[in-house]
Design a protein around this motif. Structure first.
Motif, PDB file in Angstrom:
ATOM      1  N   SER A 219      29.087 -17.396  38.166  1.00  0.00           N
ATOM      2  CA  SER A 219      30.033 -17.262  39.288  1.00  0.00           C
ATOM      3  C   SER A 219      30.092 -18.532  40.127  1.00  0.00           C
ATOM      4  CB  SER A 219      29.616 -16.153  40.251  1.00  0.00           C
ATOM      5  OG  SER A 219      29.560 -14.939  39.674  1.00  0.00           O
TER       6      SER A 219
ATOM      7  N   THR B 257      31.361 -12.082  39.522  1.00  0.00           N
ATOM      8  CA  THR B 257      32.129 -13.163  38.920  1.00  0.00           C
ATOM      9  C   THR B 257      33.605 -13.046  39.308  1.00  0.00           C
ATOM     10  OG1 THR B 257      30.578 -13.076  37.095  1.00  0.00           O
ATOM     11  CG2 THR B 257      32.652 -14.205  36.677  1.00  0.00           C
TER      12      THR B 257
ATOM     13  N   GLN C 168      20.859 -11.001  52.391  1.00  0.00           N
ATOM     14  CA  GLN C 168      21.224 -10.366  51.118  1.00  0.00           C
ATOM     15  C   GLN C 168      22.741 -10.477  50.931  1.00  0.00           C
ATOM     16  OE1 GLN C 168      20.756  -6.870  48.106  1.00  0.00           O
ATOM     17  NE2 GLN C 168      19.798  -6.424  50.024  1.00  0.00           N
ATOM     18  N   ALA C 169      23.145 -10.832  49.714  1.00  0.00           N
ATOM     19  CA  ALA C 169      24.575 -10.910  49.417  1.00  0.00           C
ATOM     20  C   ALA C 169      24.853 -10.130  48.150  1.00  0.00           C
ATOM     21  CB  ALA C 169      25.004 -12.355  49.230  1.00  0.00           C
TER      22      ALA C 169
ATOM     23  N   GLN D 296      23.363  -4.161  50.946  1.00  0.00           N
ATOM     24  CA  GLN D 296      24.092  -5.251  50.285  1.00  0.00           C
ATOM     25  C   GLN D 296      24.947  -6.027  51.275  1.00  0.00           C
ATOM     26  OE1 GLN D 296      23.042  -2.603  48.531  1.00  0.00           O
ATOM     27  NE2 GLN D 296      21.918  -3.953  47.161  1.00  0.00           N
TER      28      GLN D 296
ATOM     29  N   ASP E 233      30.750  -0.628  40.887  1.00  0.00           N
ATOM     30  CA  ASP E 233      29.545  -0.386  41.677  1.00  0.00           C
ATOM     31  C   ASP E 233      29.742   0.866  42.519  1.00  0.00           C
ATOM     32  OD1 ASP E 233      28.043  -2.496  40.740  1.00  0.00           O
ATOM     33  OD2 ASP E 233      28.795  -3.895  42.248  1.00  0.00           O
TER      34      ASP E 233
ATOM     35  N   LYS F  37      20.782  -5.366  34.400  1.00  0.00           N
ATOM     36  CA  LYS F  37      20.680  -6.715  34.944  1.00  0.00           C
ATOM     37  C   LYS F  37      19.221  -7.049  35.222  1.00  0.00           C
ATOM     38  CE  LYS F  37      23.656  -9.633  37.569  1.00  0.00           C
ATOM     39  NZ  LYS F  37      24.427  -9.826  38.791  1.00  0.00           N
TER      40      LYS F  37
ATOM     41  N   GLY G 193      22.756 -10.837  43.692  1.00  0.00           N
ATOM     42  CA  GLY G 193      22.918 -10.703  42.244  1.00  0.00           C
ATOM     43  C   GLY G 193      22.189  -9.474  41.740  1.00  0.00           C
TER      44      GLY G 193
ATOM     45  N   TRP H  55      22.558 -10.506  32.608  1.00  0.00           N
ATOM     46  CA  TRP H  55      23.001  -9.255  31.998  1.00  0.00           C
ATOM     47  C   TRP H  55      22.364  -9.002  30.637  1.00  0.00           C
ATOM     48  CZ3 TRP H  55      24.948  -6.006  35.122  1.00  0.00           C
ATOM     49  CH2 TRP H  55      25.836  -6.390  36.129  1.00  0.00           C
TER      50      TRP H  55
ATOM     51  N   ARG I  94      25.517   1.992  39.247  1.00  0.00           N
ATOM     52  CA  ARG I  94      26.654   1.325  38.624  1.00  0.00           C
ATOM     53  C   ARG I  94      27.321   2.324  37.711  1.00  0.00           C
ATOM     54  NH1 ARG I  94      23.429  -2.919  36.388  1.00  0.00           N
ATOM     55  NH2 ARG I  94      22.996  -4.001  38.310  1.00  0.00           N
TER      56      ARG I  94
HETATM   57  P1  ADP Z   1      26.658 -12.819  39.539  1.00  0.00           P
HETATM   58  O1  ADP Z   1      26.804 -13.951  38.585  1.00  0.00           O
HETATM   59  O2  ADP Z   1      26.976 -13.169  40.966  1.00  0.00           O
HETATM   60  O3  ADP Z   1      25.366 -12.089  39.402  1.00  0.00           O
HETATM   61  P2  ADP Z   1      28.050 -10.812  37.984  1.00  0.00           P
HETATM   62  O4  ADP Z   1      29.511 -10.643  37.918  1.00  0.00           O
HETATM   63  O5  ADP Z   1      27.311 -11.241  36.785  1.00  0.00           O
HETATM   64  O6  ADP Z   1      27.829 -11.796  39.190  1.00  0.00           O
HETATM   65  O7  ADP Z   1      27.359  -9.485  38.493  1.00  0.00           O
HETATM   66  C1  ADP Z   1      27.917  -8.691  39.487  1.00  0.00           C
HETATM   67  C2  ADP Z   1      27.160  -7.386  39.626  1.00  0.00           C
HETATM   68  O8  ADP Z   1      25.798  -7.645  40.000  1.00  0.00           O
HETATM   69  C3  ADP Z   1      27.679  -6.497  40.722  1.00  0.00           C
HETATM   70  O9  ADP Z   1      28.794  -5.745  40.301  1.00  0.00           O
HETATM   71  C4  ADP Z   1      26.453  -5.635  41.015  1.00  0.00           C
HETATM   72  O10 ADP Z   1      26.329  -4.573  40.092  1.00  0.00           O
HETATM   73  C5  ADP Z   1      25.306  -6.587  40.809  1.00  0.00           C
HETATM   74  N1  ADP Z   1      24.879  -7.162  42.106  1.00  0.00           N
HETATM   75  C6  ADP Z   1      25.292  -8.323  42.669  1.00  0.00           C
HETATM   76  N2  ADP Z   1      24.701  -8.523  43.860  1.00  0.00           N
HETATM   77  C7  ADP Z   1      23.894  -7.459  44.084  1.00  0.00           C
HETATM   78  C8  ADP Z   1      23.008  -7.065  45.146  1.00  0.00           C
HETATM   79  N3  ADP Z   1      22.792  -7.806  46.232  1.00  0.00           N
HETATM   80  N4  ADP Z   1      22.364  -5.892  44.999  1.00  0.00           N
HETATM   81  C9  ADP Z   1      22.547  -5.111  43.918  1.00  0.00           C
HETATM   82  N5  ADP Z   1      23.336  -5.437  42.878  1.00  0.00           N
HETATM   83  C10 ADP Z   1      24.016  -6.589  42.954  1.00  0.00           C
END
Ligand code: ADP
Length: 558
Positions: free
Chosen positions: A227, A324, A319-320, A354, A425, A446, A298, A451, A440
């Motif tokens: 991302s 993508t 926390q964020a 979150q 989500d 994850k 993430g 992933w 999810r």
């Molecule tokens: P990134 O590369 O930012 O991790 P992805 O598109 O691969 O993005 O993953 C996105 C998914 O990761 C979200 O839909 C969610 O399920 C999970 N995710 C992202 N941030 C968080 C968070 N702070 N807490 C829990 N799950 C998260």
């Protein structure tokens, strides 16, 4: 009268003009490379000239399989500012995924880190790679390789003019691209236009998001193939901040040293990185007192991590949550004035969520009966988002578009355009608008921010003669947030012993997938629970195994 286009080149221009002497530091192996925005701007222009000389034209796609270093950072501006599109590729993906996404994107030139070239060597002769005209290895020499034609990055840009007349590309021109894991089927491409990145960057600079300024020393630590590295390279440049690139797979010792030596104030990464850093700091002397705030996301961020970094190191953990599809971050757990003034436990409880939607985006949470849920911190629904940095389609995937975007969710669906992204989500919202992720609705796992496709693991297991049914779910894990746990129903009368079958299944998975994909544990069961429609009920399994501890033998640097 309208203003001019929202273009990334404005960030580069401003940094080179206003902050010519500010440093960009990059770890390359054991050495540290250092130059300033003036020199950076010149090399970006050299790169653009080199790309043009290599036949890259506006609209063409250029891929990268690279970690975070100054050369990759040069492509972040050099490629899009000349009107082409930078397609960042995760070198950790299984080979079959890299094959699919290079072919799907039809990349014309690939930048690759020397130690990541193996996957390209294996695929270079495949049909999917027909579009690739040139490989550029990041460094100043070409290692032994079968890639052809190939050149090292320094030779590629050498001798080219250090200035470039950046074209007036349209803001709707795609500038970046990144693939996201599909629940089933192939990874899906997300394109980032100039305007999406521009607006995402401006949001990033606001105090209610990251508030990056020229006082900051920013370490873009999230891999730049995830991302857009959460947009840190663009935002830090737009702000004229000093930047510190940690190089390939930095360990905790490297991070601690860079923070101390370069005075890093802001960085970001998945929780696993911070858990490891804290562990390292327990037994090693390192001064991380320059660090003011960390963005963690993430994956869910444990409250203990937020608490320890605050209490022991005076570091604010933000926390964020992001995806993508959103360019990167969509919500962040800032504290508005009333909560900032509340007692410490309330503050930690909010920080562990979150977060609240960032300025510029909108969200809705919609239940199964297509109504919006109340903000009562209890009712669960699917999170939908829209806004200028949120994509409204996947590249060449009409069937996924039909599923993942909606016109007017929660309000009978009818409306103009399909600009609402269904995130998959499942969340609750509290009275102050903090979103908490509870599950999810897709089944991907994850682990440590990367992933794992449960569907691919299931197919790999079910291909074994002794397996009648198999499923894999993610169970929570302290260090990796989630790890895969497998369930197998054996064929009646199978002659193999469970332990031997376990070993064979693990071996098969290890042969085709990255090693962290292998389930740490496979349980043999009489049957796998099913939903009313006959699918494996993974939500029920995740619920029953919520407190189940799996032990993993993954090493910290994996
Ligand atoms: P990134 O590369 O930012 O991790 P992805 O598109 O691969 O993005 O993953 C996105 C998914 O990761 C979200 O839909 C969610 O399920 C999970 N995710 C992202 N941030 C968080 C968070 N702070 N807490 C829990 N799950 C998260």
């Amino acid at each position: 009268m309208v203003g001019s286009n929202q273009l990334i080149r404005s960030f580069l221009w401003r940094a080179a003009q206003l902050y010519p002497d500010v440093d960009i530091v990059s770890r390359t192996g054991d050495a540290v490379h250092r130059y300033d925005y003036r020199a950076y701007g010149e090399r970006v222009a050299q790169l653009a000239n080199a790309l043009a000389a290599a036949g890259i034209e506006p609209g063409d796609r250029v891929g990268s399989l690279c970690w975070n270093h100054h050369r990759h950072f040069e492509t972040y501006f050099g490629v899009p500012c000349m009107g082409a599109q930078l397609h960042t590729i995760n070198p950790n993906l299984p080979e079959s995924h890299v094959e699919h996404i290079v072919g799907d994107a039809a990349d014309e030139l690939l930048f690759v880190d020397p130690h990541e070239r193996e996957v390209l060597e294996a695929l270079a002769d495949s049909e999917a790679f027909e579009s690739v005209q040139q490989y550029v290895v990041m460094g100043d020499t070409v290692p032994e390789t079968s890639l052809d034609p190939v050149v090292d990055y320094e030779s590629f840009i050498a001798g080219h003019e250090p200035s470039y007349d950046w074209p007036d590309v349209d803001e709707s021109q795609p500038a970046g691209m990144c693939y996201t894991s599909g629940t089933t089927g192939k990874p899906k491409g997300v394109e980032y236009t100039q305007q999406m990145i521009w607006s995402y960057t401006m949001t990033t600079l606001t105090p209610q998001m990251l508030g990056i300024t020229d006082h900051d020393v920013v370490m873009p630590l999230v891999p730049m193939f995830h991302s857009t590295g959460w947009g840190f390279s663009w935002a830090a440049t737009a702000a004229g901040a000093k930047q510190v690139y940690p190089g390939p797979s930095p360990d905790s010792a490297t991070l601690a040293r860079l923070i101390e030596e370069e005075g890093v104030t802001l960085t970001a990464g998945v929780p696993t990185i911070w858990i490891d850093l804290l562990e390292y700091l327990e037994t090693h002397d390192a001064d991380i007192s320059s660090l003011e705030r960390i963005v963690a996301g993430g994956a869910p961020v444990p409250e203990s991590l937020i608490r320890r970094l605050d209490e022991e190191y005076d570091v604010e953990v933000l926390q964020a949550w992001g995806m993508t599809e959103l360019t990167a971050i969509g919500t962040i757990a800032h504290l508005p004035p009333d909560i900032a003034a509340a007692d410490v436990e309330t503050r930690y409880a909010k920080r562990q969520k979150q977060g609240r939607i960032v300025p510029g985006l909108e969200f809705r949470v919609v239940s199964e009966d297509d109504t919006e849920v109340p903000w009562d911190d209890t009712t669960v629904g699917e999170l939908y988002v829209r806004g200028p940095s949120v994509t409204t389609e996947y590249y060449q995937r009409p069937e996924a578009n039909a599923e993942d975007f909606a016109a007017n969710p929660g309000r009978d669906g009818d409306g103009e355009g399909n600009e609402w992204l269904a995130t998959g989500d499942l969340v609750t919202v509290d009275a102050e608008g903090y979103i908490s992720l509870v599950d999810r609705d897709n089944d991907i796992i994850k682990s440590g921010g990367e992933w794992i496709s449960s569907v691919e693991l299931e197919n790999a297991m079910m291909a074994h003669d002794a397996v009648s049914e198999a499923t894999v779910v993610g169970v929570s894990h302290e260090r990796y947030q989630e790890r895969p746990l497998g369930f197998v129903v054996m064929v009646d009368g199978a002659s193999i012993e469970p332990d031997a079958l376990r070993a064979e299944l693990s071996e098969r998975i290890r042969a085709d997938y990255p090693k962290w994909w292998t389930p740490d544990e496979i349980q043999f069961v009489d049957e796998i629970p099913r939903t009313a429609t006959g699918k494996f009920d993974k939500m029920a399994l995740r619920g029953s195994y919520a407190d189940h501890d799996v032990e993993t033998d993954l090493e910290p640097e994996e």
